[in-house]
Design a protein around this motif. Sequence first.
Motif, PDB file in Angstrom:
ATOM      1  N   LYS A  59       0.987  -1.128  -0.120  1.00 40.44           N
ATOM      2  CA  LYS A  59       0.019   0.112  -0.229  1.00 40.44           C
ATOM      3  C   LYS A  59       0.937   1.198   0.055  1.00 40.44           C
ATOM      4  CE  LYS A  59      -1.070   2.686   2.806  1.00 40.44           C
ATOM      5  NZ  LYS A  59      -0.367   4.012   2.998  1.00 40.44           N
ATOM      6  N   ASP A  99      -5.393   4.532  -1.969  1.00 43.58           N
ATOM      7  CA  ASP A  99      -6.589   5.410  -1.713  1.00 43.58           C
ATOM      8  C   ASP A  99      -7.046   6.669  -2.585  1.00 43.58           C
ATOM      9  OD1 ASP A  99      -4.351   6.704  -0.665  1.00 43.58           O
ATOM     10  OD2 ASP A  99      -5.271   7.674   0.780  1.00 43.58           O
ATOM     11  N   GLN A 117      -9.133   2.133  -1.777  1.00 41.33           N
ATOM     12  CA  GLN A 117      -9.294   2.498  -0.231  1.00 41.33           C
ATOM     13  C   GLN A 117     -10.048   3.768  -0.074  1.00 41.33           C
ATOM     14  OE1 GLN A 117      -6.832   1.180   3.144  1.00 41.33           O
ATOM     15  NE2 GLN A 117      -6.120   3.730   2.858  1.00 41.33           N
ATOM     16  N   ASN A 140     -11.770  -0.989   0.320  1.00 38.94           N
ATOM     17  CA  ASN A 140     -11.198  -0.871   2.129  1.00 38.94           C
ATOM     18  C   ASN A 140     -11.820   0.129   2.543  1.00 38.94           C
ATOM     19  OD1 ASN A 140     -10.217  -1.576   4.502  1.00 38.94           O
ATOM     20  ND2 ASN A 140      -8.201  -0.610   3.890  1.00 38.94           N
TER      21      ASN A 140
END
Length: 279
Positions: A59, A99, A117, A140
Amino acid sequence: MLDKVKKVKLNQDIVFGDSNRPLVLIAGPCVLEEEDRVLKIAETVKEITSRLGIPYVFKSSYDKANRSSIKSFRGPGLEDGLKLLERVKREVGVPLLTDVHEPDQAALAAEVVDIVQIPAFLSRQTDLVVAAGRTGKIVNVKKGQFLAPWDIDRVVEKIESTGNEKILLTERGVSFGYNNLVVDMRSLPRMRETGYPVVFDATHSVQLPGGAGETSGGDRKFVPYLTRAAVGTGVDALFMEVHDNPDVALSDGPNMVPLDQLEGILIKALAIDEIVKGR
């Protein structure tokens, strides 16, 4: 915590919510920095997780839109950031999470990453949440620092309205006075009552939002303790921001785990995970 939840499958080796498998690690630097450093971090974490038999998702953010100061480093941006993430996937051979901050970014990010995300501060933004759901990728959701555990139910409904049931829910602490967060471990089993796998964000949970004036502070020494407590409740995955030298990191340095400490934290977490799951 070990009541059955939907198994969210990323690939053959990574399945969230499967009590017959070890917990998953989602880890990487807070924000994408120079390419060599990013690749080295990804490679090092992959080596560690391979030794321990832990499924791993890399990530990092291409843009940190919610910085404390206008002068704070935000990252390379959408286009260059996705190119670097694609390089990580190709050269290191790991799935990706990043994200998104605006609805029109979701589909673009989904062309590269495996998990989209929703940042904690944006977890109530309906258009963003729905756009992420419509990508068909795993979504997520970071539970907002301002939300109660049961508030996440409404966020789940928004994603499910798109027909997407590949959902992960992440606890990252709740606001506790000014510039401080606290983790209510009851939140983890309550969020899992939605029927979806739960992730514990061990590093943002020790963040001190805005606590350093122009930047957020943090206290990484508490990461191992919170990690062990959360794994003891039966979470499905851990989320950690890691860096080879957090003190020079361009974002969230005070709460990131140094790479040379990661393996020790994971070894203890795995031992607890095996006990909880009866493996």
